[in-house]
Scaffold this motif. Structure first.
Motif, short mmCIF file in Angstrom:
data_model
loop_
_atom_site.label_atom_id
_atom_site.label_comp_id
_atom_site.label_asym_id
_atom_site.label_seq_id
_atom_site.Cartn_x
_atom_site.Cartn_y
_atom_site.Cartn_z
N THR A 141 0.84 -1.19 0.00
CA THR A 141 0.00 0.00 0.00
C THR A 141 0.87 1.24 0.00
N CYS B 83 -3.67 0.05 8.40
CA CYS B 83 -3.66 1.07 7.34
C CYS B 83 -4.97 1.86 7.36
N THR B 84 -4.87 3.15 7.05
CA THR B 84 -6.07 4.00 7.00
C THR B 84 -6.99 3.61 5.84
N GLY C 129 -0.55 2.79 9.70
CA GLY C 129 0.35 2.36 8.64
C GLY C 129 1.17 3.47 8.00
N PHE C 130 0.60 4.68 7.93
CA PHE C 130 1.33 5.72 7.20
C PHE C 130 2.60 6.18 7.92
MO LIG Z 1 -1.90 3.21 4.77
#
Ligand SMILES: [Mo]
Ligand SMILES: Nc1nc2c(c(=O)[nH]1)N[C@H]1C(S)=C(S)[C@@H](COP(=O)(O)O)O[C@H]1N2
Length: 327
Positions: A185, A228-229, A301-302
């Motif tokens: 991602t 993750c968003t 996640g970012f």
């Molecule tokens: Mo993400």
């Protein structure tokens, strides 16, 4: 003012507030870290389901408005666009929570959800500047408040029912659904980097490591969940080195970690952050950040910067960065 118009105004006001609540809790759901004791996604879902509950009244109001010849075409078009965007936003959100569908063509369901939500917000603002629906004192009489309470209770009940019936099991408080494997991602448009492990170097403060030197540092193994968003999470085992080993804490406020793509995050020097070279006992794959990527347990996640090339002390406090990556 006629009774019907006032009813229409109230429906619009409630819908406008619900859309704003949806946007605020949606952004909030991206900001929460894994171990925060709040659950904005529950409120997010309740706002969506409240919109569904109010929809039948809005349909009546829209019908009446479309029939009114005096309404400008542009006003009608805007109303319909807004209605369409809200339907797409709510539908993609609810479908996402079931964990059954991830992609629609080249787009993820979450991309469509966020895109339609941003569009809805813009349309709401245009709608309300176009024909201002200003709250009046008479909008908050006892009956209106009672109805609002009934709507709230209905939305809460619908949320509980949705959660135990339709929604995927094992979702986290962030709303993310479980996945057995990581999905490659990117935050925005960073393509997968295929870095050469022979020529790649890592600068950490004043020191420079090549991959062999980094791998020679004592590694530890730990299990951590990447959430993750875009709405999934996965727990994996990582082999890595603590950031504080590479750059012992000193007289600076944050540690700036940069990818070869320019993607950057600033971390608290004392936080539990790792630079990993291995995933489940093997070297990282290109997609997951080879040769080295951040593992930030408990962070969304970012924060898990991939293809790391530079780790530097910084005078910027970690809170003084944009909440989401800009690169
Ligand atoms: Mo993400
Ligand atoms: N350099 C860089 N690192 C990045 C990103 C990115 O776009 N560029 N995306 C982040 C996001 S949003 C997530 S969810 C994770 C995904 O990690 P994975 O691809 O290994 O599953 O990487 C993070 N690290």
């Amino acid at each position: 003012m006629g009774k019907a118009r006032q009813a229409g105004r109230r429906v619009d006001l409630v819908l406008g507030l619900l859309i704003v609540l949806g946007v605020v809790t949606g952004v909030g759901g991206w900001l929460v870290d894994a171990d925060w004791p709040v659950d904005p996604v529950q409120v997010h879902a309740a706002a969506a389901l409240a919109i569904v509950l109010v929809a039948p009244w809005k349909v009546t109001v829209i019908r009446r408005g479309l029939g009114r010849a005096a309404r400008a075409f542009s006003t009608k078009a805007l109303s319909l666009t807004l209605a369409g965007l809200v339907i797409v936003t709510v539908a993609t959100g609810l479908i996402h929570s079931t964990g059954r569908l991830e992609y629609v063509g080249p787009l993820t369901l979450m991309q469509i959800h966020v895109g339609a939500a941003v569009g809805s917000l813009v349309a709401v603002l245009l709608h309300f500047t176009g024909h201002a629906v200003r709250p009046r004192r008479t909008d908050t009489d006892r009956r209106a408040l009672l109805r609002l309470a009934v709507l709230g209770a209905g939305a809460a009940a619908a949320t509980v029912a949705w959660d135990s019936g339709a929604a995927a099991a094992g979702r986290r408080p962030t709303g993310s659904v479980p996945k057995g494997e990581l999905r490659v991602t990117s935050w925005f448009d960073d393509g997968v980097q295929r870095l050469d492990g022979v020529t790649w170097t890592l600068r950490a403060g004043a020191r420079t490591f090549d991959l062999a030197a980094l791998r020679a540092l004592p590694h530890e193994r730990r299990t951590a969940t990447l959430d993750c968003t875009s709405g999934w999470f996965s727990t994996q085992t990582w082999d890595g080195v603590r950031l504080s080993t590479l750059l012992p804490p000193g007289d600076w406020r944050s540690v700036k970690v940069t990818s070869v793509t320019g993607y950057t995050r600033w971390f608290d020097p004392r936080a539990d952050i790792w630079l990993a070279t291995g995933l489940n006992g093997r070297p990282l794959t290109y997609g997951h950040g080879y040769p080295a990527r951040i593992v930030a347990p408990g962070r969304r996640g970012f924060w898990w910067v991939k293809w790391v090339t530079d780790i530097q002390p910084s005078r910027r406090p970690p809170w003084a960065q944009f909440p989401f990556p800009l690169g």
